[in-house]
Design a protein around this motif. Structure first.
Motif, PDB file in Angstrom:
ATOM      1  N   MET A   1     -16.696  15.773   3.429  1.00 33.95           N
ATOM      2  CA  MET A   1     -15.456  15.118   3.866  1.00 33.95           C
ATOM      3  C   MET A   1     -15.503  13.609   3.561  1.00 33.95           C
ATOM      4  O   MET A   1     -16.525  12.972   3.771  1.00 33.95           O
ATOM      5  CB  MET A   1     -15.270  15.328   5.376  1.00 33.95           C
ATOM      6  N   LYS A   2     -14.384  13.104   3.043  1.00 32.62           N
ATOM      7  CA  LYS A   2     -14.339  11.678   2.696  1.00 32.62           C
ATOM      8  C   LYS A   2     -13.779  10.857   3.848  1.00 32.62           C
ATOM      9  O   LYS A   2     -12.869  11.307   4.546  1.00 32.62           O
ATOM     10  CB  LYS A   2     -13.395  11.479   1.508  1.00 32.62           C
ATOM     11  N   PHE A   3     -14.297   9.651   4.053  1.00 34.45           N
ATOM     12  CA  PHE A   3     -13.681   8.746   5.022  1.00 34.45           C
ATOM     13  C   PHE A   3     -12.399   8.205   4.429  1.00 34.45           C
ATOM     14  O   PHE A   3     -12.351   7.886   3.248  1.00 34.45           O
ATOM     15  CB  PHE A   3     -14.628   7.588   5.350  1.00 34.45           C
ATOM     16  N   LYS A   4     -11.359   8.115   5.246  1.00 35.20           N
ATOM     17  CA  LYS A   4     -10.074   7.662   4.714  1.00 35.20           C
ATOM     18  C   LYS A   4      -9.860   6.163   4.940  1.00 35.20           C
ATOM     19  O   LYS A   4     -10.359   5.595   5.905  1.00 35.20           O
ATOM     20  CB  LYS A   4      -8.938   8.444   5.368  1.00 35.20           C
ATOM     21  N   LEU A   5      -9.094   5.576   4.031  1.00 39.76           N
ATOM     22  CA  LEU A   5      -8.722   4.160   4.157  1.00 39.76           C
ATOM     23  C   LEU A   5      -7.210   4.046   4.123  1.00 39.76           C
ATOM     24  O   LEU A   5      -6.535   4.909   3.574  1.00 39.76           O
ATOM     25  CB  LEU A   5      -9.266   3.355   2.970  1.00 39.76           C
ATOM     26  N   ALA A   6      -6.688   2.948   4.670  1.00 40.33           N
ATOM     27  CA  ALA A   6      -5.230   2.756   4.661  1.00 40.33           C
ATOM     28  C   ALA A   6      -4.727   2.561   3.242  1.00 40.33           C
ATOM     29  O   ALA A   6      -5.305   1.783   2.474  1.00 40.33           O
ATOM     30  CB  ALA A   6      -4.866   1.545   5.509  1.00 40.33           C
ATOM     31  N   GLN A   7      -3.652   3.263   2.914  1.00 41.77           N
ATOM     32  CA  GLN A   7      -3.026   3.141   1.594  1.00 41.77           C
ATOM     33  C   GLN A   7      -2.565   1.714   1.352  1.00 41.77           C
ATOM     34  O   GLN A   7      -2.678   1.178   0.270  1.00 41.77           O
ATOM     35  CB  GLN A   7      -1.796   4.063   1.507  1.00 41.77           C
ATOM     36  N   ARG A   8      -1.975   1.100   2.419  1.00 36.40           N
ATOM     37  CA  ARG A   8      -1.355  -0.206   2.201  1.00 36.40           C
ATOM     38  C   ARG A   8      -2.354  -1.265   1.734  1.00 36.40           C
ATOM     39  O   ARG A   8      -2.034  -2.095   0.896  1.00 36.40           O
ATOM     40  CB  ARG A   8      -0.596  -0.677   3.445  1.00 36.40           C
ATOM     41  N   THR A   9      -3.598  -1.200   2.255  1.00 34.08           N
ATOM     42  CA  THR A   9      -4.556  -2.219   1.802  1.00 34.08           C
ATOM     43  C   THR A   9      -5.145  -1.848   0.448  1.00 34.08           C
ATOM     44  O   THR A   9      -5.492  -2.732  -0.332  1.00 34.08           O
ATOM     45  CB  THR A   9      -5.687  -2.430   2.827  1.00 34.08           C
ATOM     46  N   GLN A  10      -5.209  -0.555   0.169  1.00 30.31           N
ATOM     47  CA  GLN A  10      -5.711  -0.160  -1.151  1.00 30.31           C
ATOM     48  C   GLN A  10      -4.748  -0.610  -2.240  1.00 30.31           C
ATOM     49  O   GLN A  10      -5.146  -0.940  -3.340  1.00 30.31           O
ATOM     50  CB  GLN A  10      -5.922   1.349  -1.199  1.00 30.31           C
ATOM     51  N   LYS A  11      -3.459  -0.622  -1.890  1.00 32.87           N
ATOM     52  CA  LYS A  11      -2.442  -1.024  -2.872  1.00 32.87           C
ATOM     53  C   LYS A  11      -2.355  -2.543  -3.037  1.00 32.87           C
ATOM     54  O   LYS A  11      -1.759  -3.041  -3.968  1.00 32.87           O
ATOM     55  CB  LYS A  11      -1.068  -0.496  -2.437  1.00 32.87           C
ATOM     56  N   LEU A  12      -2.939  -3.249  -2.076  1.00 30.86           N
ATOM     57  CA  LEU A  12      -2.853  -4.719  -2.093  1.00 30.86           C
ATOM     58  C   LEU A  12      -3.686  -5.274  -3.251  1.00 30.86           C
ATOM     59  O   LEU A  12      -4.824  -4.865  -3.453  1.00 30.86           O
ATOM     60  CB  LEU A  12      -3.427  -5.226  -0.765  1.00 30.86           C
ATOM     61  N   LEU A  13      -3.106  -6.194  -4.027  1.00 32.45           N
ATOM     62  CA  LEU A  13      -3.851  -6.772  -5.155  1.00 32.45           C
ATOM     63  C   LEU A  13      -4.702  -7.943  -4.662  1.00 32.45           C
ATOM     64  O   LEU A  13      -4.250  -8.730  -3.839  1.00 32.45           O
ATOM     65  CB  LEU A  13      -2.892  -7.273  -6.237  1.00 32.45           C
ATOM     66  N   PRO A  14      -5.929  -8.065  -5.197  1.00 31.97           N
ATOM     67  CA  PRO A  14      -6.711  -9.245  -4.816  1.00 31.97           C
ATOM     68  C   PRO A  14      -6.077 -10.493  -5.424  1.00 31.97           C
ATOM     69  O   PRO A  14      -5.357 -10.400  -6.411  1.00 31.97           O
ATOM     70  CB  PRO A  14      -8.082  -8.980  -5.442  1.00 31.97           C
ATOM     71  N   SER A  15      -6.343 -11.646  -4.837  1.00 28.25           N
ATOM     72  CA  SER A  15      -5.777 -12.888  -5.375  1.00 28.25           C
ATOM     73  C   SER A  15      -6.419 -13.180  -6.736  1.00 28.25           C
ATOM     74  O   SER A  15      -7.634 -13.349  -6.827  1.00 28.25           O
ATOM     75  CB  SER A  15      -6.050 -14.035  -4.403  1.00 28.25           C
ATOM     76  N   PRO A  16      -5.630 -13.214  -7.819  1.00 28.22           N
ATOM     77  CA  PRO A  16      -6.203 -13.445  -9.158  1.00 28.22           C
ATOM     78  C   PRO A  16      -6.863 -14.811  -9.267  1.00 28.22           C
ATOM     79  O   PRO A  16      -7.860 -14.979  -9.960  1.00 28.22           O
ATOM     80  CB  PRO A  16      -5.009 -13.339 -10.097  1.00 28.22           C
ATOM     81  N   THR A  17      -6.327 -15.777  -8.523  1.00 27.61           N
ATOM     82  CA  THR A  17      -6.893 -17.127  -8.585  1.00 27.61           C
ATOM     83  C   THR A  17      -8.305 -17.129  -8.001  1.00 27.61           C
ATOM     84  O   THR A  17      -9.209 -17.750  -8.547  1.00 27.61           O
ATOM     85  CB  THR A  17      -6.012 -18.105  -7.779  1.00 27.61           C
ATOM     86  N   LEU A  18      -8.463 -16.409  -6.882  1.00 26.75           N
ATOM     87  CA  LEU A  18      -9.785 -16.387  -6.250  1.00 26.75           C
ATOM     88  C   LEU A  18     -10.802 -15.678  -7.143  1.00 26.75           C
ATOM     89  O   LEU A  18     -11.949 -16.100  -7.258  1.00 26.75           O
ATOM     90  CB  LEU A  18      -9.708 -15.719  -4.871  1.00 26.75           C
ATOM     91  N   THR A  19     -10.354 -14.601  -7.812  1.00 28.94           N
ATOM     92  CA  THR A  19     -11.253 -13.869  -8.712  1.00 28.94           C
ATOM     93  C   THR A  19     -11.676 -14.785  -9.862  1.00 28.94           C
ATOM     94  O   THR A  19     -12.857 -14.871 -10.210  1.00 28.94           O
ATOM     95  CB  THR A  19     -10.523 -12.617  -9.274  1.00 28.94           C
ATOM     96  N   LEU A  20     -10.700 -15.481 -10.420  1.00 29.73           N
ATOM     97  CA  LEU A  20     -10.970 -16.380 -11.535  1.00 29.73           C
ATOM     98  C   LEU A  20     -11.901 -17.512 -11.100  1.00 29.73           C
ATOM     99  O   LEU A  20     -12.839 -17.885 -11.809  1.00 29.73           O
ATOM    100  CB  LEU A  20      -9.637 -16.955 -12.038  1.00 29.73           C
ATOM    101  N   ASN A  21     -11.658 -18.018  -9.897  1.00 30.15           N
ATOM    102  CA  ASN A  21     -12.497 -19.115  -9.406  1.00 30.15           C
ATOM    103  C   ASN A  21     -13.949 -18.692  -9.213  1.00 30.15           C
ATOM    104  O   ASN A  21     -14.858 -19.494  -9.427  1.00 30.15           O
ATOM    105  CB  ASN A  21     -11.916 -19.685  -8.118  1.00 30.15           C
ATOM    106  N   ALA A  22     -14.147 -17.426  -8.828  1.00 33.65           N
ATOM    107  CA  ALA A  22     -15.511 -16.915  -8.677  1.00 33.65           C
ATOM    108  C   ALA A  22     -16.214 -16.932 -10.045  1.00 33.65           C
ATOM    109  O   ALA A  22     -17.379 -17.335 -10.164  1.00 33.65           O
ATOM    110  CB  ALA A  22     -15.474 -15.499  -8.110  1.00 33.65           C
TER     111      ALA A  22
END
Ligand code: PLP
Length: 390
Positions: free
Chosen positions: A1-22
């Motif tokens: 059995m898989k643990f479930k996660l909320a759809q709404r946060t899975q659909k949320l995009l990470p901040s591209p600026t923060l990714t780029l800054n990393a």
């Protein structure tokens, strides 16, 4: 059995600026010479009087919970700011402070929209709007603007239907620096009133226009639009206070009450020390703003003259904010530039970091911040030119 996660946060995009800054930080750690033009913040320090007010707050132990929407002292300073700068007559009950304009915006979307509701907005746009609207369950309805990116009422009109709940305005805009003319603002206000649609006006770049005296808040146009507008602003951009996290909202009392209710259950009050600092910034911010404006205008003018000479790029002159929106002309007529790959290549080969258009729901270009010193901007332009000539 898989643990479930909320759809709404899975659909949320990470901040591209923060990714780029990393990625940028990683390259810098490896000793590479990076010119970072991705910043969404001024490169000037927070004004000294603002910092002094914060230090005093700590010394006086002003370090406990306050009312969730901010202290009455801060609310009074917000009311006075709106009156003086925007000819807006709000009462203390009609304003609230938040952890940045970002939280104020979220409170507003969460209060005004729900699943099935639509928010009309322009793109290229700041990506956070889209993610916050989606988190509220509503749908962003985009108007894809073309240069010079000045939104017009007739474009909004074509998108209005019975599901339309909010018209979102951001001027001067991130990422294009475009503003909305008074004529169009009046027409947009008329449309909103006629169709009983809320307006959220994000005015965080208000103080960074190149013609400061011309900024007009849509809520100030008449008493009808005043009653259905939520005006959002903050000190991040106006007082170089991005890390302090302080923004504010104003609107009808019942809406502000709902927004405060959300905030009370999510974060409670914005930092008490920051609130004291913000009062200083609101009351005595003009000198800093004038200095920032003069400085930014010099950089903007330099970039206008440099970019005009580069035949492979086109751009719109920003009327406010501190970003250039640059489009890359494809080499062959029918080809489409992949700006993500283009920006990655630019970073790898030249060390110049800019944000690809895709992060702003657009294609074929990038956002370049000029919140960087003139020497770095000169170096960056030399590197971009030789990259394009290769
Ligand atoms: N609105 C726009 C258009 C922005 O560009 C930003 C930050 O980049 C914000 C709001 C958020 O500002 P704050 O730091 O006050 O949350």
């Amino acid at each position: 059995m898989k643990f479930k996660l909320a759809q709404r946060t899975q659909k949320l995009l990470p901040s591209p600026t923060l990714t780029l800054n990393a990625r940028i930080k990683q390259m810098q750690a490896q000793g590479q010479d990076i010119i970072n033009l991705t910043a969404g913040e001024l490169d000037f320090p927070t004004p000294k009087n603002v910092c002094a007010a914060a230090k005093k707050a700590i010394d006086e132990d002003f370090t406990k919970y306050t009312a969730s929407g901010g202290t009455t002292e801060l609310k009074k300073a917000i009311v006075a700011k709106f009156k003086k700068d925007n000819q807006l007559n709000y009462t203390v009950e009609q304003v609230m402070a938040s952890d940045g304009a970002k939280q104020a915006l979220f409170n507003a979307f969460f209060t005004l929209t729900e699943p099935g509701a639509e928010v009309i907005m322009a793109s290229p746009c700041w990506g956070t709007y889209v993610e916050q609207i989606k988190l509220s369950g509503a749908k962003p309805v985009m108007i894809k603007l073309k240069p010079p990116f000045n939104l017009q009422a007739k474009q909004i009109q074509t998108k209005i239907n019975k599901r339309t709940r909010v018209i979102l305005l951001n001027y001067p805009a991130n990422p294009t620096g475009a503003t909305i003319s008074l004529t169009e603002l009046k027409k947009i206000a008329e449309l909103a009133v006629e169709n009983k649609i809320w307006v959220i006006a994000d005015e965080v770049y208000e103080k960074l226009t190149f013609k400061l005296e011309n900024f007009i808040s849509i809520a100030s146009l008449n008493s009808k639009i005043f009653k259905q507008t939520i005006t959002i602003n903050g000190l991040s951009k106006a007082q170089a206070m991005t890390g302090w996290r302080i923004g504010y909202a104003a609107g009808p009392k019942n809406i502000i009450q709902q927004m405060e209710k959300i905030q009370a259950q999510i974060t409670s009050n914005p930092c008490s020390i920051t609130q004291k600092a913000a009062i200083q910034g609101l009351k005595k911010g003009q000198a800093f703003q004038k200095k920032a404006q003069i400085n930014l205008k010099k950089r903007r003018d330099y970039l206008v003259s440099e970019l005009s000479q580069i035949k492979q790029l086109s751009f719109s002159e920003p009327q406010g904010g501190f970003y250039f929106w640059v489009e890359i002309k494809p080499r062959y007529k029918k080809s489409q530039i992949d700006s993500i790959k283009w920006c990655q290549k630019l970073l790898k080969k030249t060390g110049v970091a800019v944000i690809p258009a895709e992060a702003f729901y657009a294609q074929g270009g990038f956002r370049m911040s000029f919140a960087a010193n003139l020497n770095d901007l000169k170096k960056a332009m030399r590197r971009i030119k030789s990259f394009l000539d290769e």
